[in-house]
Design a protein around this motif. Structure first.
Motif, short mmCIF file in Angstrom:
data_model
loop_
_atom_site.label_atom_id
_atom_site.label_comp_id
_atom_site.label_asym_id
_atom_site.label_seq_id
_atom_site.Cartn_x
_atom_site.Cartn_y
_atom_site.Cartn_z
N TYR A 21 0.84 -1.21 0.00
CA TYR A 21 0.00 0.00 0.00
C TYR A 21 0.87 1.26 0.00
O TYR A 21 0.61 2.20 -0.74
CB TYR A 21 -0.92 0.00 1.23
CG TYR A 21 -1.74 1.26 1.38
CD1 TYR A 21 -2.89 1.45 0.62
CD2 TYR A 21 -1.36 2.25 2.27
CE1 TYR A 21 -3.66 2.60 0.75
CE2 TYR A 21 -2.12 3.41 2.41
CZ TYR A 21 -3.26 3.58 1.64
OH TYR A 21 -4.01 4.72 1.76
N GLU A 22 1.91 1.26 0.83
CA GLU A 22 2.73 2.46 0.97
C GLU A 22 3.65 2.70 -0.23
O GLU A 22 4.02 3.82 -0.51
CB GLU A 22 3.54 2.37 2.27
CG GLU A 22 2.62 2.53 3.48
CD GLU A 22 3.29 2.31 4.82
OE1 GLU A 22 4.39 1.72 4.86
OE2 GLU A 22 2.71 2.75 5.83
N HIS A 86 -7.46 -2.81 -1.23
CA HIS A 86 -6.96 -1.44 -1.04
C HIS A 86 -5.44 -1.37 -1.18
O HIS A 86 -4.91 -0.34 -1.61
CB HIS A 86 -7.36 -0.89 0.34
CG HIS A 86 -8.83 -0.69 0.51
ND1 HIS A 86 -9.67 -0.27 -0.51
CD2 HIS A 86 -9.62 -0.82 1.59
CE1 HIS A 86 -10.91 -0.17 -0.06
NE2 HIS A 86 -10.91 -0.50 1.22
N VAL A 90 -4.85 1.07 -4.02
CA VAL A 90 -4.56 2.33 -3.31
C VAL A 90 -5.74 3.30 -3.47
O VAL A 90 -5.58 4.41 -3.96
CB VAL A 90 -3.23 2.96 -3.82
CG1 VAL A 90 -2.75 4.06 -2.87
CG2 VAL A 90 -2.13 1.92 -3.97
N ASP A 91 -6.91 2.84 -3.03
CA ASP A 91 -8.12 3.62 -3.28
C ASP A 91 -8.81 4.08 -1.99
O ASP A 91 -10.00 4.40 -2.02
CB ASP A 91 -9.09 2.83 -4.17
CG ASP A 91 -9.41 1.46 -3.60
OD1 ASP A 91 -8.85 1.10 -2.54
OD2 ASP A 91 -10.20 0.74 -4.22
N VAL A 92 -8.08 4.09 -0.88
CA VAL A 92 -8.62 4.69 0.35
C VAL A 92 -7.54 5.56 0.97
O VAL A 92 -6.36 5.36 0.73
CB VAL A 92 -9.07 3.64 1.41
CG1 VAL A 92 -10.31 2.90 0.98
CG2 VAL A 92 -7.96 2.69 1.78
N LYS A 93 -7.98 6.50 1.77
CA LYS A 93 -7.03 7.38 2.46
C LYS A 93 -6.24 6.56 3.48
O LYS A 93 -6.72 5.57 4.01
CB LYS A 93 -7.77 8.51 3.17
CG LYS A 93 -8.41 9.49 2.21
CD LYS A 93 -8.90 10.71 2.97
CE LYS A 93 -9.58 11.73 2.12
NZ LYS A 93 -9.11 11.97 0.80
N ARG A 94 -5.03 7.02 3.75
CA ARG A 94 -4.14 6.31 4.67
C ARG A 94 -4.80 6.11 6.04
O ARG A 94 -4.67 5.04 6.64
CB ARG A 94 -2.83 7.09 4.82
CG ARG A 94 -1.88 6.42 5.77
CD ARG A 94 -0.50 7.07 5.79
NE ARG A 94 0.29 6.56 6.87
CZ ARG A 94 0.81 5.34 6.94
NH1 ARG A 94 0.62 4.49 5.94
NH2 ARG A 94 1.52 4.95 7.97
N LYS A 95 -5.53 7.09 6.53
CA LYS A 95 -6.16 6.99 7.84
C LYS A 95 -7.10 5.78 7.88
O LYS A 95 -7.07 4.98 8.81
CB LYS A 95 -6.92 8.28 8.16
CG LYS A 95 -7.59 8.29 9.52
CD LYS A 95 -8.26 9.64 9.77
CE LYS A 95 -8.77 9.77 11.17
NZ LYS A 95 -10.02 9.08 11.42
N ARG A 96 -7.95 5.65 6.88
CA ARG A 96 -8.90 4.52 6.80
C ARG A 96 -8.15 3.21 6.67
O ARG A 96 -8.50 2.21 7.29
CB ARG A 96 -9.86 4.73 5.63
CG ARG A 96 -10.79 3.56 5.38
CD ARG A 96 -11.81 3.39 6.49
NE ARG A 96 -12.67 2.26 6.22
CZ ARG A 96 -13.08 1.41 7.16
NH1 ARG A 96 -12.73 1.55 8.41
NH2 ARG A 96 -13.86 0.39 6.84
N TYR A 97 -7.12 3.20 5.83
CA TYR A 97 -6.32 1.99 5.64
C TYR A 97 -5.74 1.54 6.98
O TYR A 97 -5.82 0.37 7.35
CB TYR A 97 -5.20 2.23 4.62
CG TYR A 97 -4.45 0.97 4.29
CD1 TYR A 97 -4.87 0.16 3.24
CD2 TYR A 97 -3.37 0.55 5.05
CE1 TYR A 97 -4.21 -1.03 2.94
CE2 TYR A 97 -2.71 -0.63 4.77
CZ TYR A 97 -3.13 -1.41 3.72
OH TYR A 97 -2.48 -2.60 3.44
#
Length: 116
Positions: A21-22, A86, A90-97
């Motif tokens: 993800y990162e 995800h 990479v389709d959600v904000k980092r906070k949600r992830y």
């Protein structure tokens, strides 16, 4: 395979997914067939492990009455499945992830503590 081993393997996958993800860029097109096939190839074994883990964890909870509720196991599987997608898309904000990641990690760790 023991539930402890399954949980440890899934924890490793969880950390690997976070790295993916990162470091990943989202695909240029969500309809990219090659990208989809690559994701499917990489994630199918994890989906299979997750199914086995859920089944065994639910059986253990039923038998041993450990301090994890069945719905937590099911939610953890669902959250891990979301993370699988995800991580690559990479389709959600980092906070949600990270909320999903930490929630899954919490249950894995709790289960490992209870089974040790």
């Amino acid at each position: 395979m023991s539930n402890i081993k399954l949980t440890e393997q899934l924890k490793q996958h969880l950390n690997t997914l976070k790295d993916v993800y990162e470091k990943n860029q989202p695909p240029e097109s969500r309809k990219d067939k090659d990208f989809f096939n690559m994701v499917k190839e990489r994630t199918t074994p994890i989906y299979e492990l997750l199914g086995q883990w859920e089944e065994e964890s639910l059986a253990i909870i039923k038998d041993k009455k450990i301090n994890v509720h069945p719905h937590q196991i099911t939610s953890t599987r669902e959250n891990m499945e979301l993370l699988l997608m995800h991580s690559y898309y990479v389709d959600v904000k980092r906070k949600r992830y990270m909320e999903l990641h930490n929630s899954v990690l919490y249950i894995f760790d709790q289960l490992l503590r209870e089974l040790s």
